[in-house]
Design a protein around this motif. Structure first.
Motif, mmCIF file in Angstrom:
data_model
loop_
_atom_site.group_PDB
_atom_site.id
_atom_site.type_symbol
_atom_site.label_atom_id
_atom_site.label_comp_id
_atom_site.label_asym_id
_atom_site.label_seq_id
_atom_site.Cartn_x
_atom_site.Cartn_y
_atom_site.Cartn_z
ATOM 1 N N UNK B 111 87.912 32.407 19.581
ATOM 2 C CA UNK B 111 88.533 31.078 19.461
ATOM 3 C C UNK B 111 89.893 31.062 20.168
ATOM 4 N N UNK B 112 90.112 30.087 21.001
ATOM 5 C CA UNK B 112 91.427 29.731 21.556
ATOM 6 C C UNK B 112 92.321 30.916 21.931
ATOM 7 N N UNK B 113 93.479 31.026 21.279
ATOM 8 C CA UNK B 113 94.490 32.026 21.639
ATOM 9 C C UNK B 113 94.909 32.811 20.404
ATOM 10 N N UNK B 176 82.089 21.802 19.655
ATOM 11 C CA UNK B 176 82.682 22.918 20.395
ATOM 12 C C UNK B 176 83.216 24.024 19.492
ATOM 13 N N UNK B 177 82.754 24.072 18.256
ATOM 14 C CA UNK B 177 83.200 25.158 17.381
ATOM 15 C C UNK B 177 82.594 26.485 17.842
ATOM 16 N N UNK B 237 80.275 33.908 24.490
ATOM 17 C CA UNK B 237 80.856 32.606 24.836
ATOM 18 C C UNK B 237 81.062 32.505 26.341
ATOM 19 N N UNK B 238 80.766 31.348 26.880
ATOM 20 C CA UNK B 238 81.054 31.073 28.287
ATOM 21 C C UNK B 238 82.084 29.947 28.348
ATOM 22 N N UNK B 239 83.173 30.194 29.043
ATOM 23 C CA UNK B 239 84.210 29.160 29.203
ATOM 24 C C UNK B 239 84.847 29.370 30.566
ATOM 25 N N UNK B 246 87.838 25.821 25.142
ATOM 26 C CA UNK B 246 86.695 25.602 24.271
ATOM 27 C C UNK B 246 85.462 26.111 25.000
ATOM 28 N N UNK B 247 84.413 26.438 24.238
ATOM 29 C CA UNK B 247 83.207 26.937 24.901
ATOM 30 C C UNK B 247 82.539 25.856 25.734
ATOM 31 N N UNK B 248 81.971 26.271 26.870
ATOM 32 C CA UNK B 248 81.101 25.373 27.626
ATOM 33 C C UNK B 248 79.664 25.602 27.166
#
Ligand code: FES
Ligand code: FES
Lengths: 181, 332
Positions: B111-113, B176-177, B237-239, B246-248
């Motif tokens: 998640x995020x940062x 997008x969780x 996760x792909x981003x 957020x995840x794509x």
């Protein structure tokens, strides 16, 4: 123990409006909720405007995406733009000003490595690096990249920032006596 | 006072001392009060005001002041129990979660940062509002279907990152969780002050929220039964960037003897359980066949067709890793 109240601070036994108490860089402060601080005051505003801690920057309008407003709240790297001041009642807050006072090696390492160009992102990076080294005194290159991945440097001084962080880890190790942890 | 940028919209803060107090405050405000814990989503809304005035909260109900604290991780009788306000960073570091519930630890870590993981909570992550760029435009500049409007601006605009499984209630913003697919794959239960929901039944597409929760309902705990011995889970996760995005597409799988669970997110308005892929695996099919079945029924548009091949690759890779045959590392 706090009881439910709409002031956002702890209600004292006399039932008067709440007061919040926080420790910032080792000094204790008290603020009256509704007077000195509002429920919707961001921690960054309180620290900058009330306490004059101008190391807190803002590169993203307070959206939580740049990391330049990072402080430590009870040791956790925290975005002060998305934290309510009243929510920090009873907490310990650390900013770069505190590290400067205590002579933390991160500051020296950042300047020795020229780990900045405009310097706007630097306080946030240093606080993220502090949180990283507190938790992991001997970080690998990958650990440092991950630990600092919540901060953005518009000038692109990343390589120097990574070296500075590693150098600070070594300096802290030497301070502890060079031996095992 | 020198204000930098935009100030937060004014609100009252109610520090709840108990779950009951929180629920009473929420029902008193009848939709004008929102639960508040990590604040990374809620305060962003209060600062940028993407919603019309009638949907903005006038009060926040602080769940972090509830006693006993809802921030905990424990395992009892083979069930992992995580309090609603447990920080994502604490979940990603927890040895118990890392050993028995790997996909959840990996999702929390994705998640995020670092800062947002230290602040954000598990309940907040799965309840986050739509992250669509039209929805999030400040000051309700796009009054879309999720705000009581009649139009989904993404459908005739930039939908590159949007749903490949069509619209729900005229909205194509995918959920997008990062935590959601892990909970669905692990068969988690979400406990509220009113009921216990299977993870799969937790999400909805409403104005403006993403959950089935009532206005006076809060999550108190997440429960996950330990996967059977020998089963392994994996999250990928792909981003665009390795941090903050957020995840794509993201995927969580659980694989073991007679166990096959595959869940994707960021591909549909709600987290997507790929039953077809699970059937293929249980019937002895290969990871490759399962991955292809996972995307059966996708109805991409011209600009988001790319998500199909990314999703297929992630599913296959996660399944191989969970069965001990895929190499770790090597970004998509
Ligand atoms: S100002 Fe950018 S994260 Fe706080
Ligand atoms: S030194 Fe300029 S933003 Fe980092």
């Amino acid at each position: 123990m706090s009881s439910a109240n709409a002031h956002g601070g702890r209600q004292d036994s006399s039932g008067s409006p709440g007061v919040i108490r926080l420790t910032v860089n080792g000094k204790r402060y008290e603020f009256k909720v509704g007077v000195d601080v509002m429920p919707f005051t961001a921690l960054r505003e309180l620290l900058r405007d009330r306490l004059g801690l101008t190391s807190l920057k803002e590169m993203c309008e307070g959206e939580g995406v740049c990391g330049s407003c990072t402080v430590l709240v009870d040791g956790r790297p925290t975005l002060s733009c998305l934290t309510l001041a009243v929510d920090c009642d009873g907490k310990e807050i650390e900013t770069v000003e505190g590290l400067a006072e205590s002579g933390h090696p991160l500051l020296e390492a950042f300047s020795r490595n020229y780990a900045y160009q405009c310097g706007y992102c630097t306080p946030g990076f240093i606080m993220s690096a502090k949180a990283l080294l507190d938790r992991n005194p001997d970080p690998s290159y990958e650990d440092i990249v991950r630990g600092l991945s919540g901060n953005i440097c518009r000038c692109g001084t990343y390589a120097a920032i990574l070296s500075a962080t590693r150098e600070a880890a070594d300096a802290l190790k030497a301070r502890r006596g060079g031996g095992g942890l | 006072m020198i204000l930098m940028g935009r100030p937060l919209r004014r609100f009252e803060l109610i520090n709840a001392g108990t779950v009951d107090e929180a629920v009473r405050a929420l029902s008193k405000y009848d939709g004008r009060a929102w639960p508040f814990a990590g604040g990374t989503d809620v305060l962003r809304v209060l600062r940028f005001r993407p919603l019309p005035e009638d949907l903005m909260p006038d009060a926040l109900v602080n769940l972090k002041t509830i006693s006993p604290s809802m921030s905990y991780i424990k395992e009892e009788d083979g069930v992992l129990r995580i309090g609603a306000t447990t920080r994502l960073a604490d979940i990603s570091r927890d040895p118990l979660v890392r050993s028995g519930y790997q996909a959840l630890a990996e999702a929390a870590e994705a998640v995020a940062t670092p800062q947002i993981r230290e602040m954000g909570t598990i309940a907040g992550n799965i309840s986050q509002l739509p992250q669509c760029l039209y929805f999030r435009k400040p000051d309700d500049r796009f009054h879309c279907a999720r705000k009581g409007g009649s139009v989904c601006y993404a459908q005739s605009g930039d939908y590159r990152y949007h749903s490949i499984f069509g619209a729900v209630n005229n909205c194509i913003m995918p959920n997008t969780s990062d935590i959601a697919p892990a909970l669905v794959a692990l068969g988690a239960r979400i406990v509220t002050n009113k009921r216990t929901l299977e993870a799969e039944g937790f999400w909805d597409v409403r104005v403006p929220g993403n959950t089935v929760l009532d206005r006076d309902e809060i999550i108190t705990e997440i429960q996950v039964t330990r996967p059977p011995p020998g089963a392994r889970s994996k999250f990928l996760k792909f981003a665009v960037r390795k941090s903050i995005d957020f995840p794509l597409v993201n995927v969580a799988v659980v694989r073991g003897d007679g166990v096959a669970r595959v869940a994707l997110n960021a591909v549909a308005p709600k987290p997507y359980r790929a039953y077809a892929a699970e059937e293929v695996l249980l019937g002895g099919g290969s990871e490759e066949e399962a991955a292809s079945a996972a995307l059966d029924g996708a109805v991409p548009l011209q600009m988001n067709r790319w998500k199909i091949s990314v999703a297929r690759t992630l599913v296959k890779r996660a399944l191989l890793m969970a069965s001990g045959r895929g190499a770790e590392g090597g970004g998509p």
